[in-house]
Structure formats: C-alpha cells, structure tokens
Design a protein around this motif. Sequence first.
Motif, PDB file in Angstrom:
ATOM      1  N   ILE A 332      -6.472   3.339 -40.352  1.00  0.00           N
ATOM      2  CA  ILE A 332      -5.512   3.781 -41.221  1.00  0.00           C
ATOM      3  C   ILE A 332      -6.492   4.188 -42.561  1.00  0.00           C
ATOM      4  CG2 ILE A 332      -3.382   3.696 -42.505  1.00  0.00           C
ATOM      5  CD1 ILE A 332      -2.929   1.469 -40.685  1.00  0.00           C
ATOM      6  N   TYR A 336      -6.504   8.715 -43.695  1.00  0.00           N
ATOM      7  CA  TYR A 336      -6.204   8.881 -45.054  1.00  0.00           C
ATOM      8  C   TYR A 336      -7.189   9.809 -45.534  1.00  0.00           C
ATOM      9  CZ  TYR A 336      -1.033   7.744 -43.911  1.00  0.00           C
ATOM     10  OH  TYR A 336      -0.039   8.378 -43.589  1.00  0.00           O
ATOM     11  N   LYS A 356       1.097   1.988 -46.103  1.00  0.00           N
ATOM     12  CA  LYS A 356       1.871   1.869 -44.391  1.00  0.00           C
ATOM     13  C   LYS A 356       0.834   0.805 -43.814  1.00  0.00           C
ATOM     14  CE  LYS A 356       0.108   5.198 -40.227  1.00  0.00           C
ATOM     15  NZ  LYS A 356      -0.226   5.880 -39.520  1.00  0.00           N
ATOM     16  N   SER A 359       3.527  -2.047 -44.098  1.00  0.00           N
ATOM     17  CA  SER A 359       4.552  -2.025 -43.272  1.00  0.00           C
ATOM     18  C   SER A 359       4.375  -2.494 -41.766  1.00  0.00           C
ATOM     19  CB  SER A 359       5.819  -0.040 -43.244  1.00  0.00           C
ATOM     20  OG  SER A 359       4.270   0.436 -43.238  1.00  0.00           O
TER      21      SER A 359
END
Length: 577
Positions: A332, A336, A356, A359
């Motif tokens: 992740i 990004y 993110k 979550s």
Amino acid sequence: MEHIALYRAWRPQSFQDMVGQQHIIQTLQNAIREQRVSHAYLFSGPRGTGKTSAAKILAKAVNCERGPAAEPCNECEACKRITAGAVMDVLEIDAASNRGVEEIRDLREKVKYAPTEVRQKVYIIDEVHMLTTEAFNALLKTLEEPPPHVMFILATTEPHRLPATIVSRCQRFDFHRVSLEEQTERLSLICSQEGITADEDALQYIARLSDGGMRDALSILDQISSFTGGHISYEQVVNMTGGIPSEQFAQLASALKQGNAGQVLQMIEGFMEEGKSADKCMENLLYYFRDLLMIKMVPNADKLTERVLNPDHFEQMAKGFTRDELFRIIDILNHYQTEMKYAAQPQALFEVALLKICSVPQSTEAASQPGAKVAEASEVKQLKQQLAALEKKLEQLLQSGVSVNGTKDTSPSVRSSGSRSAAPRVSSKSKIPSHLDQYIAHKDSEEFVSIQKAWSKVLQRVKEVKVTIHAWFVDGEPVSVNGDNILVAFKNNIHRETTEKAANKQVIERVFEEQLGKPYQLVTMMLKDWNDSIEGKAEAAAEELTLELEHEDSKNKQPWIDEAIQLFGEDLVVIKE
C-alpha cells in the motif's frame, strides 16, 4: 578568517585519506608501482563517494616529483600546484557545461602537444555522461589511441548513459556507497580535529541521511555544527534535517496496527506542523516497515540494514505484525508513494494511504491464532462437503434426464418445480468460449488462485513491455483457468477486441510464460456474460433441487427434506405430499 566548507577542507589528498574504496585504491597503487598505468579510466558511482578526488590523487601520483609513487608526497611543487588547480597540464573539465562537439574538438587539438609543467598530461572529464552523441564520436579515436604523454579520467554517476564504444576503451572502476560504520568513524575523526563534540547516535543518523555519500555527510555535519554551537545531539540532528525519530514511527506503527485512524491523523498533522514533508515521511515509513519485515524474516537482519540502530526495539515491534500484514502495508505504501510523485496535494495521499491501512481488517493476525485456524479448517471442510453433495445431486439430475437446455423427462421420483431455464444465461453480442462449464468448475482451483496472486506482476510486466497494450488489457480481470488457457473477462467489448488482436495477444501470452512459469493461452469473454453464466448455473442447480418428494415412507423422505433445507433454505424447497 574565511570559513571553508568541511567537505572542501577535508577532501582526500592521498589514497590513504579516501574512505570505503579499498578495492579501487589497491588496484591503482599496484598499477603505479608496476608501471602499468592505463591511458583511460572510467570512475563511476553514486555522488560524493570520491570519484573526482581519486582522479586528482591519481594525477598527483603519476606526476609527483618523487615518483611516480603509490602515494603522492603532497610536498613537492607539482603536488602542491595540482592540488591548487594551477597546473595547465592537469585539466578538470565539467562536461555538463562543455558538452558540445566544438569543445571536444578543441581538446583533441591540444592533446597532441607535450606537457610543459609536469611529466604527464591528465584530462579529468567530470559528469561525462552529459556529452552529446557528436561529442562522444569526436572523443572516440583520441580516447582509444592518445599520445603516450596523455591520460584520460572520465567520471560519471550514470555509466549506463555512456556509449559502449567509450566504456570499452577505458578501465572501469565502480565506486561503492560508503558504509555506515566507515562514515561514522570518519565523522568522529573530523569532529575531534575541528573541536566539535557529537553524540555517537547523532553521527550515525547523519551517516544514514547521506545515503552512502561522504560529501553529503560532511555538508550535513557542517550545517548542524553551525546551528548547535559546538555540541551535536541526536534530537538536534532529527529536528534540523526534518527527520522523524524511530520512537515516533513506533507510535505510528502501533496506531496503524490498532486501526486507530484518529491518532494516525493527529500524528500526521503533527509531522506537518513540525515542517516535515509528506513524501519524506512516506519514504521513511516505507523503510521502517521494510526493516520490520527483514527483522521478522531473516536472522540477524539488523546487519542487513544501516537504519536499525536498536535491533531489540525493532524485534519487539516486529512481533506485533504478521508477515502478511507487513507485506500488505508495504504494498500500500509503495503504491501511494508512486502516486505521490504526480500529486498536487501529497499530504492528502499520505493520509489516504495510512487510513487505508487502518481500514483493512486484520484478518491475517486472527488467522494466525491456533483457535482461529481450527475454526477456519472446520468451516472449509463443511463447505467442501456441501459442494460435493451439490455436485452429486447435479450428476443425478443429469442422469435422470435433465438436458443442457433445461428440458427434462417426467421421472416419477424427481421433477423440477421451477419454470425458468436451467441453462446459463449469456449474451448473444459477444463470443462465448467453448467448454464454459469447465471454466466455471475450475474458477476456485489452486492453480487459478496462484494466477490471481501473480496478476499484479503480470499487469506491471505488460506495462513495461508495451504501455498501450496495458491500457486495454487492464480493463480485464482473470476469472478462471482451464488447462493451458486463462479466461479473462472484460467490462468493455472494445477493450476485449483490441486485446484479442494477434500482436497484442502474443505479447500478453509471452508475459504469461515469463511471470507464471509456464505457457498459457489468453481466452476472453465479457464480464457480464461470465456473471450471467455463474448465476444461471447456480439457479439451475437450485431449481432442479427444489424437490417434490413422493416417497410414502416418511423415514426415507425426511433425510432428503433436511438436506434440501440445509443446502438451499426453506424458501426454495417445496414439499408436496
């Protein structure tokens, strides 16, 4: 007295002063001793690792009045004047400013004249990769066969940009990044000579920031020493350079682990108020989790990274994460970080990346607990049993006379109470691959699961090979595998048709073999047709198993009723006496 920057004042003046390039120093010194000095050298490596310094030291060594010697004396007139840059026969050229063919032609004309002040002419061409193609061509013949009194030393940070014809005419030396230990030792020596006191962890942090470049490390030390007034602490270095202490990263990692989005956002806001940049925070956080993964997977991994100053602290933090969690977090952050390079608001992307991570359910950790593994195994076993029962009933229905198009015979024991067609529903606008039933049967196979896991690598490789094909192919998603065929379903028919073109399909299948380890053929269909086929198959099974049980013996009838209700629920089961 005018202040001289530390990296200039402490520039190496002899081979023994150089840090971390012993493999190069020894080779050059042996060549001088044995009088086997080459006419052309190529020094390549990261910035600040000593390429230009080594070139000037070599120029002094071959021209020293007490030599040629393995070490220049730095006392004779020739050594002193070369150090000061006052010898016309030792010429340092900046290729970034003199990159045209005219400058090289001028150099080529002057090469043939004998040296007037020292023993040998030396041309040091810095950042040589900046020369134009025409300039390289003009230099080529002279570089291959220069006069015996001329030596060329080319320095570059990007050797891959040099023509192979230039590289093949030089002895190439690759300068390495200076290790953390060697940099810290050198910084400590300079501090003691300059009257600067510094904590060891502060010097280690400065060395880490320099990324293996000694010049960068000295520049940072010079800047911080001016601010601190003589004593340098770890906290001062972190605050001045915009870094983040590992303790704060530990707090951020704990908040991510707990899914505490509020605390994460507060910490990000705190970083920004302190003047930290979002992209630098992202980079450092990515390194932090990378080091956690190394510590978790590799014994004594603290030796593999120069960022881990406290291995015990990292080991304790690494125990709180599973390997899968760390891989997911790194994926992740890496995604990004790439997007952040083109973002107008990098802080927003930094926040989105961390939210993110918060979550996503921590399912991997739960699955790692022994009780969870047992429950998961039991659930999987139950699902497999239900699937086997369903397949058995479907086989019985087919044997009892139910055809593929949904018609059936009037068997006295089993009749369908539904009126809808049992055949998969498909669109007539696009082609449907043959053996679709086999694709449906293999959609959850182990082979297909492994293909799904590697699909991101497949897409990335297609993008690297040809970005235009990737633009069409990325619209599809793999849905099943059958033998040597991979079925990819597309949302858009134009994308599917373009992907199916022979040239594009050949590229994709070549990537399949490269990334998946065996040759596969690409088969395509529309995603809507695939979904309709799956739904139609399920409806057919459910409707045909809404049984009319006509057995008079209730003892024989009850097990069928119970099993039908368990598989499909009371709403879909019709019982008629």
